[in-house]
Design a protein around this motif. Structure first.
Motif, mmCIF file in Angstrom:
data_model
loop_
_atom_site.group_PDB
_atom_site.id
_atom_site.type_symbol
_atom_site.label_atom_id
_atom_site.label_comp_id
_atom_site.label_asym_id
_atom_site.label_seq_id
_atom_site.Cartn_x
_atom_site.Cartn_y
_atom_site.Cartn_z
ATOM 1 N N LYS A 1 42.103 -65.866 7.992
ATOM 2 C CA LYS A 1 40.771 -66.035 7.432
ATOM 3 C C LYS A 1 40.587 -67.392 6.744
ATOM 4 O O LYS A 1 39.482 -67.947 6.763
ATOM 5 C CB LYS A 1 40.482 -64.911 6.429
ATOM 6 C CG LYS A 1 40.438 -63.520 7.055
ATOM 7 C CD LYS A 1 40.236 -62.446 5.993
ATOM 8 C CE LYS A 1 40.178 -61.056 6.595
ATOM 9 N NZ LYS A 1 38.934 -60.803 7.330
ATOM 10 N N ASP A 2 41.659 -67.926 6.162
ATOM 11 C CA ASP A 2 41.548 -69.190 5.439
ATOM 12 C C ASP A 2 41.506 -70.395 6.376
ATOM 13 O O ASP A 2 41.253 -71.515 5.944
ATOM 14 C CB ASP A 2 42.714 -69.345 4.456
ATOM 15 C CG ASP A 2 44.070 -69.256 5.142
ATOM 16 O OD1 ASP A 2 44.162 -68.601 6.202
ATOM 17 O OD2 ASP A 2 45.037 -69.840 4.617
ATOM 18 N N GLU B 1 35.095 -65.712 5.395
ATOM 19 C CA GLU B 1 36.201 -64.755 5.346
ATOM 20 C C GLU B 1 35.952 -63.492 6.166
ATOM 21 O O GLU B 1 36.860 -62.665 6.346
ATOM 22 C CB GLU B 1 36.505 -64.356 3.905
ATOM 23 C CG GLU B 1 35.333 -63.787 3.142
ATOM 24 C CD GLU B 1 34.579 -64.840 2.332
ATOM 25 O OE1 GLU B 1 34.018 -64.470 1.290
ATOM 26 O OE2 GLU B 1 34.581 -66.021 2.749
ATOM 27 N N ASN B 2 34.728 -63.336 6.681
ATOM 28 C CA ASN B 2 34.397 -62.144 7.464
ATOM 29 C C ASN B 2 34.231 -62.427 8.950
ATOM 30 O O ASN B 2 33.748 -61.568 9.694
ATOM 31 C CB ASN B 2 33.113 -61.505 6.923
ATOM 32 C CG ASN B 2 33.272 -60.998 5.506
ATOM 33 O OD1 ASN B 2 34.336 -60.491 5.146
ATOM 34 N ND2 ASN B 2 32.238 -61.137 4.699
#
Length: 223
Positions: free
Chosen positions: A133-134, A126-127
């Motif tokens: 992000k998914d 997620e970073n």
């Protein structure tokens, strides 16, 4: 957006010699500096592997006379060594392991300062990007052995640092293709793909949007 990169080895060596004479050549860990030979040997801040001399830290490359007609290739650290990394700093790390949830890394430099010892870090899925992000695929973003530039997130554990590459200027800066000859790094084709200049093999990466000559400025801005 496509980046055009000159990959000719002779031209690269000529450019290195010019920068060395000017005393402005900056090195990152894992960067190939010179061909090891009877005339050039590895010195402090470097190591020799399969016929080439590589940098082991962030610093300025220096070539000094040695015994006889030999010369020693060294990397002089920028600033003193650091024992710990600080929240918000730009760090240089080597990817050690990649899973579908994230990547395990070893921190080697904090800002412009080489660390006194490697530190454990993780880069969670997620970073990696600031959007979608998914939908991030870690295996299409990083591979073991990649050298990355990342930012230290707020510290939540003393055992492991959390990293982020969710800024355009952060990501992979040095990578090798799986079947590349020794000492040959890939070059960016876009911000999501790199290519080996010898085998022409292409591999996906989360490429840092920073030109090689600006890597030093990005790191030194966090001194």
């Amino acid at each position: 957006m496509t980046m055009e990169v000159e990959c000719d080895v002779d031209d690269t060596i000529e450019n290195l010699q010019t920068e060395l004479q000017a005393g402005t050549l900056a090195a990152l860990p894992g960067m190939r500096l010179w061909s090891a030979s009877e005339d050039y040997t590895s010195g402090s801040g470097t190591y020799e592997d399969k016929g080439y001399i590589f940098s082991s830290l962030v610093g300025i490359v220096k070539v000094t006379p040695a015994e006889g007609n030999k010369k020693t290739v060294e990397v002089i650290p920028i600033g003193g060594g650091a024992a710990l990394a600080r929240t918000g700093e730009i760090v240089t790390a080597i990817v050690a392991r990649v899973t579908d949830r994230g990547a395990r890394c070893e921190l080697r430099c904090s800002g412009a300062r080489p660390l006194t010892r490697p530190l454990r870090a993780q880069l969670l899925k997620e970073n990696v990007h600031d959007k979608n992000k998914d939908r991030v695929d870690m295996y299409k973003s990083f591979r073991p052995g990649d050298i990355i530039i990342a930012r230290i997130l707020p510290i939540t554990s003393l055992q492991c640092y959390d990293l982020a590459t969710d800024e355009p200027e952060l990501g992979v800066v040095i990578a090798k293709a799986a079947d590349a000859p020794p000492g040959v790094n890939m070059v960016p084709l876009s911000w999501s793909e790199m290519q080996c200049p010898v085998t022409l093999a292409k591999e996906p990466r989360k490429v840092a949007k920073v030109a090689p000559e600006n890597v030093r400025d990005l790191i030194e801005g966090n001194k």
